[in-house]
Design an enzyme around this catalytic site. Sequence first.
Site, PDB file in Angstrom:
ATOM      1  N   ILE A 122     -17.898 -38.498 -21.052  1.00 48.99           N
ATOM      2  CA  ILE A 122     -18.177 -39.445 -21.981  1.00 48.99           C
ATOM      3  C   ILE A 122     -19.041 -40.436 -21.422  1.00 48.99           C
ATOM      4  O   ILE A 122     -18.721 -40.745 -20.095  1.00 48.99           O
ATOM      5  CB  ILE A 122     -16.877 -40.378 -22.577  1.00 48.99           C
ATOM      6  N   ALA A 123     -20.190 -40.744 -21.838  1.00 48.93           N
ATOM      7  CA  ALA A 123     -21.108 -41.409 -21.269  1.00 48.93           C
ATOM      8  C   ALA A 123     -22.004 -42.505 -22.049  1.00 48.93           C
ATOM      9  O   ALA A 123     -22.492 -41.804 -23.125  1.00 48.93           O
ATOM     10  CB  ALA A 123     -21.982 -40.877 -20.200  1.00 48.93           C
ATOM     11  N   GLU A 156      -8.998 -36.178 -17.434  1.00 49.97           N
ATOM     12  CA  GLU A 156      -9.064 -36.827 -16.029  1.00 49.97           C
ATOM     13  C   GLU A 156     -10.040 -38.136 -15.869  1.00 49.97           C
ATOM     14  O   GLU A 156     -11.213 -37.799 -16.412  1.00 49.97           O
ATOM     15  CB  GLU A 156      -9.592 -35.565 -14.973  1.00 49.97           C
ATOM     16  N   ASN A 161     -12.072 -45.506 -11.620  1.00 52.56           N
ATOM     17  CA  ASN A 161     -12.767 -45.907 -12.647  1.00 52.56           C
ATOM     18  C   ASN A 161     -12.433 -46.655 -13.705  1.00 52.56           C
ATOM     19  O   ASN A 161     -11.604 -46.559 -14.785  1.00 52.56           O
ATOM     20  CB  ASN A 161     -13.443 -44.591 -13.373  1.00 52.56           C
ATOM     21  N   TYR A 168      -9.379 -45.924 -22.249  1.00 50.51           N
ATOM     22  CA  TYR A 168      -8.384 -45.092 -22.927  1.00 50.51           C
ATOM     23  C   TYR A 168      -7.095 -45.857 -23.099  1.00 50.51           C
ATOM     24  O   TYR A 168      -6.352 -45.367 -24.057  1.00 50.51           O
ATOM     25  CB  TYR A 168      -8.210 -43.858 -21.844  1.00 50.51           C
TER      26      TYR A 168
END
Length: 236
Positions: A122-123, A156, A161, A168
């Site tokens: 995801i970015a 993961e 981060n 999340y």
Amino acid sequence: MPYIVRPMEIDDIPEVTAIERQCFSMPWPANAYRRELRDNRLSRYIVAEWVENEEAREWQKSALARKQQLHETAARGKSPVRRALEHLFQGLTRPEQEPRTVKLAGYAGLWLMLDEAHVTTIAVRPSLRGQGLGELLFVGLTDLAMALGARYLTLEVRVSNIVAQNLYKKYGFHEEGIRKRYYSDNSEDALIMWSEPLGSASFQNRLADLKSALNKKLAKAKPLRTEQAEDSTAAM
Ligand SMILES: CC(C)(COP(=O)(O)OP(=O)(O)OC[C@H]1O[C@@H](n2cnc3c(N)ncnc32)[C@H](O)[C@@H]1OP(=O)(O)O)[C@@H](O)C(=O)NCCC(=O)NCCS
């Protein structure tokens, strides 16, 4: 909302890999995305795309929904059906006065493994972060996972981060262990995170509340301008 979420297409790959290089210290090459889109029946990728006006958004949504539906049908079908549908895809061209779309804000993907959906990536473009687009993609993955019949989402994430972990956690994910020295560039550990059961009332209620707040936030999201495509930041 100025951004839509749609399935990633082969034509998106150059832009996706450009964003990838801005976001990750071990970027996937374009070939990896091509293989994922063409050959991996268990994977699904989405993009968040800026579209300029209402007409463009409506056209884009309906064309892509149709295409996605054909994809899903083809994936379930036998090979002659699949061939016929692939032939149909080729005919799904944009109309003459096609509304021009601009650039991608980000992308995300998952692999479906039995009843678990594993988030693979995801970015969001560095210049567009902090206005709900990561969340938009994450909600897109969650909806996709549920539509595919997954009961859980897992992923993961680097222990350093914190931004991604916060995202999340906002959706109720919890930590369930560590993979030691998981990232080969700096031997960093990975945190393993899991969702609640996707069908549970608590997950569904949280998702509904967050979606409604997100829609309001995204209504104010800034547009993607060409110069923003050139931005860069420290890679994760
Ligand atoms: C992780 C990423 C996708 C988040 O995208 P984003 O568009 O900036 O995130 P959003 O604006 O949607 O924010 C969603 C939530 O993330 C968390 N978050 C976002 N920016 C944050 C920051 N600067 N500090 C702490 N938490 C932050 C918050 O929980 C936020 O919810 P809130 O606005 O209610 O506080 C983005 O930072 C990114 O592309 N990072 C590089 C790639 C990466 O690390 N991917 C994850 C691999 S596991």
